[in-house]
Write a protein that holds these residues in place. Structure first.
Motif, PDB file in Angstrom:
ATOM      1  N   VAL A 290       0.835  -1.204   0.000  1.00 58.32           N
ATOM      2  CA  VAL A 290       0.000   0.000   0.000  1.00 58.32           C
ATOM      3  C   VAL A 290       0.872   1.257   0.000  1.00 58.32           C
ATOM      4  O   VAL A 290       0.582   2.238  -0.699  1.00 58.32           O
ATOM      5  CB  VAL A 290      -0.967  -0.013   1.201  1.00 58.32           C
ATOM      6  CG1 VAL A 290      -1.754   1.297   1.276  1.00 58.32           C
ATOM      7  CG2 VAL A 290      -1.933  -1.194   1.094  1.00 58.32           C
ATOM      8  N   GLN A 291       1.974   1.242   0.767  1.00 60.88           N
ATOM      9  CA  GLN A 291       2.900   2.377   0.750  1.00 60.88           C
ATOM     10  C   GLN A 291       3.497   2.567  -0.642  1.00 60.88           C
ATOM     11  O   GLN A 291       3.628   3.692  -1.132  1.00 60.88           O
ATOM     12  CB  GLN A 291       4.024   2.135   1.769  1.00 60.88           C
ATOM     13  CG  GLN A 291       3.599   2.285   3.214  1.00 60.88           C
ATOM     14  CD  GLN A 291       3.403   3.742   3.616  1.00 60.88           C
ATOM     15  OE1 GLN A 291       3.779   4.647   2.883  1.00 60.88           O
ATOM     16  NE2 GLN A 291       2.809   3.951   4.778  1.00 60.88           N
ATOM     17  N   ARG A 292       3.827   1.452  -1.281  1.00 63.36           N
ATOM     18  CA  ARG A 292       4.415   1.501  -2.628  1.00 63.36           C
ATOM     19  C   ARG A 292       3.436   2.139  -3.615  1.00 63.36           C
ATOM     20  O   ARG A 292       3.853   2.876  -4.534  1.00 63.36           O
ATOM     21  CB  ARG A 292       4.772   0.070  -3.038  1.00 63.36           C
ATOM     22  CG  ARG A 292       5.249  -0.109  -4.437  1.00 63.36           C
ATOM     23  CD  ARG A 292       5.545  -1.591  -4.691  1.00 63.36           C
ATOM     24  NE  ARG A 292       6.789  -2.006  -4.059  1.00 63.36           N
ATOM     25  CZ  ARG A 292       7.239  -3.270  -4.062  1.00 63.36           C
ATOM     26  NH1 ARG A 292       6.525  -4.223  -4.621  1.00 63.36           N
ATOM     27  NH2 ARG A 292       8.387  -3.566  -3.495  1.00 63.36           N
ATOM     28  N   LEU A 293       2.160   1.875  -3.449  1.00 64.52           N
ATOM     29  CA  LEU A 293       1.162   2.386  -4.378  1.00 64.52           C
ATOM     30  C   LEU A 293       0.979   3.896  -4.271  1.00 64.52           C
ATOM     31  O   LEU A 293       0.307   4.504  -5.122  1.00 64.52           O
ATOM     32  CB  LEU A 293      -0.172   1.669  -4.152  1.00 64.52           C
ATOM     33  CG  LEU A 293      -0.240   0.255  -4.731  1.00 64.52           C
ATOM     34  CD1 LEU A 293      -1.496  -0.473  -4.252  1.00 64.52           C
ATOM     35  CD2 LEU A 293      -0.201   0.295  -6.250  1.00 64.52           C
ATOM     36  N   GLN A 294       1.558   4.526  -3.252  1.00 65.49           N
ATOM     37  CA  GLN A 294       1.518   5.981  -3.170  1.00 65.49           C
ATOM     38  C   GLN A 294       2.313   6.636  -4.287  1.00 65.49           C
ATOM     39  O   GLN A 294       2.194   7.843  -4.524  1.00 65.49           O
ATOM     40  CB  GLN A 294       2.046   6.449  -1.811  1.00 65.49           C
ATOM     41  CG  GLN A 294       1.176   6.035  -0.637  1.00 65.49           C
ATOM     42  CD  GLN A 294      -0.252   6.519  -0.794  1.00 65.49           C
ATOM     43  OE1 GLN A 294      -0.517   7.709  -0.812  1.00 65.49           O
ATOM     44  NE2 GLN A 294      -1.178   5.590  -0.930  1.00 65.49           N
ATOM     45  N   LEU A 295       3.096   5.852  -4.996  1.00 67.83           N
ATOM     46  CA  LEU A 295       3.847   6.367  -6.136  1.00 67.83           C
ATOM     47  C   LEU A 295       2.987   6.507  -7.385  1.00 67.83           C
ATOM     48  O   LEU A 295       3.405   7.141  -8.356  1.00 67.83           O
ATOM     49  CB  LEU A 295       5.031   5.433  -6.454  1.00 67.83           C
ATOM     50  CG  LEU A 295       6.109   5.288  -5.379  1.00 67.83           C
ATOM     51  CD1 LEU A 295       7.002   4.098  -5.691  1.00 67.83           C
ATOM     52  CD2 LEU A 295       6.936   6.566  -5.296  1.00 67.83           C
ATOM     53  N   ALA A 296       1.796   5.883  -7.378  1.00 70.96           N
ATOM     54  CA  ALA A 296       1.008   5.753  -8.602  1.00 70.96           C
ATOM     55  C   ALA A 296      -0.185   6.698  -8.634  1.00 70.96           C
ATOM     56  O   ALA A 296      -0.601   7.270  -7.609  1.00 70.96           O
ATOM     57  CB  ALA A 296       0.531   4.314  -8.755  1.00 70.96           C
TER      58      ALA A 296
END
Length: 414
Positions: A290-296
């Motif tokens: 979920v943290q990674r998806l903050q890039l998208a």
């Protein structure tokens, strides 16, 4: 897939019978009426996807009506396992030997058994024990993305939104449907919390001003027709990027080098610079995803085999999603989750509509922000996919119906 998996099950059953495993079993009649003795069998009850969707089945069941017994092929004494054990009358880690496993479970004299693990993706230890008659009635559910084909699994539990109108014909099991989506997620005491701050892109090599698409579709779902759709989207949205994380720590058998080489070759052949697609290694936890998806900016669901838990990650990150409708459980489950959240506008009817929706969202930042606000509001408002109380109530009614039907067809059993 029904006929394929029926044949698969017959091969597996014949293989076990050839080495003297006794798959069938006649249980004695139940001596008294009372609580339904429910068993839940899983590979383990660790903090992973299969546990997150199995825990809601039994955590809130009415204990005046059900006695819950958990069985695992292995234990880890982790926090999630301890939580699951707290919500059961008994928690048993089975011995390593298959015959001993079968005997122990049969001795438990279960009325109903739910197989809470995927016995269709590969021929695992869980598959081997699931081929046996272990309880009077045996069921499976959404941990299996297709029918098991196994003669000793009697029912498949799904949801009205998660099946097409002709869903029953896809199963060798009798299909039972709860109202709404088949999915409910329970992360235990560590509930879902969305990140509050967008991650900086530049440190990971993404332009700050680019439209970034993302997908966590498993490696095995990234088939050529899906790649073709993604390439069409990249070609239509100049300077956009695609962020992929197709490797899951709970799976193995990934041909990583071959995947990367093949993907780069396809991109070059379509005049797309491979630098526009970033492939990340597996993230250790769903919180990291979920943290990674903050890039998208936009999440692209997979097709024809769509996502469920991977789609949930995008919802927790409040990302607008592009999904496609389908004609079977494995192709419609993502659309079902979105419809349960009143997000039907994110479900495309076919490939062209899927590509078109992605392109329109990329061109309309205001629309993306509006959808993000709607998703945030839905996720904060006890959505069906997190309502374990209501889910258990619906599942409990199905279990009682199944048991009544069994008793009616086996009069001495009631």
């Amino acid at each position: 897939m029904r006929d394929v998996f029926r044949a698969r099950a017959q091969i597996l059953e014949s293989s076990l019978e050839a080495i003297n495993y006794e798959l069938d079993w006649a249980f004695p009649p139940r001596e008294h009426q009372g609580k339904i003795r429910l068993g839940v069998l899983a590979f383990d009850f660790a903090a992973r996807t299969e546990t997150f969707v199995t825990l809601p089945v039994f955590r809130e069941l009415d204990r005046s009506r059900f006695e819950v017994n958990l069985f695992a092929l292995r234990g880890d004494d982790g926090a999630m396992e301890r939580l699951c054990a707290q919500h059961a009358a008994r928690f048993t880690v089975l011995p390593a030997d298959l015959q001993a496993q079968v005997k122990l479970m049969r001795d438990a004299d279960l009325d109903l058994l739910l197989i809470g693990g995927n016995v269709t993706a590969a021929a695992t230890d869980l598959t081997a024990i699931a081929l046996h008659r272990l309880a009077r009635v045996q069921m499976t559910s959404i941990c299996c993305c297709v029918t098991t084909g196994m003669r000793n699994i009697d029912q498949f539990l799904s949801g009205t939104l998660s099946e097409p109108a002709d869903g029953a014909r896809h199963y060798t099991e009798k299909l039972y449907l709860i109202d709404g989506t088949a999915h409910c997620f329970d992360f235990g005491s560590d509930g879902p919390v969305a990140p509050t701050r967008r991650r900086a892109r530049r440190p990971v090599g993404l332009p700050e001003d680019a439209v970034v698409f993302a997908s966590g579709a498993n490696f095995h779902k990234v088939v050529p027709e899906l790649q073709d759709a993604w390439i069409r989207i990249l070609a239509s949205v100049p300077d956009s990027r695609l962020l992929l994380y197709p490797f899951n720590p709970n799976w193995d058998g990934y041909s990583v080098d071959l995947f990367m080489t093949h993907l780069a070759d396809r991109l070059r052949n379509c005049n797309i610079d491979p630098v526009r697609v970033m492939v990340l290694e597996a993230a250790p936890t769903w919180q990291d995803v979920v943290q990674r998806l903050q890039l998208a900016d936009i999440y692209l669901d997979s097709f024809p085999f769509c996502g469920a838990t991977s789609l949930l990650d995008a919802l927790l990150a409040h990302l607008p999603i592009v999904a496609m409708d389908g004609n079977s459980h494995r192709t419609i489950q993502g659309a079902a989750i979105l419809r349960s959240l009143d997000l039907s506008e994110l479900v495309a009817r076919d490939v062209d509509a899927y590509v078109g929706l992605a392109i329109r969202l990329a061109a309309n930042r205001a629309r993306r922000k509006s959808l993000a606000r709607k998703i945030r509001a839905q996720m904060r408002n006890q959505p069906p996919i997190f309502d374990r109380h209501r889910y258990a109530e619906k599942v409990g009614k199905v279990f009682e119906q199944v048991w009544r039907e069994h008793c009616a067809s086996h009069p001495r059993a009631g």
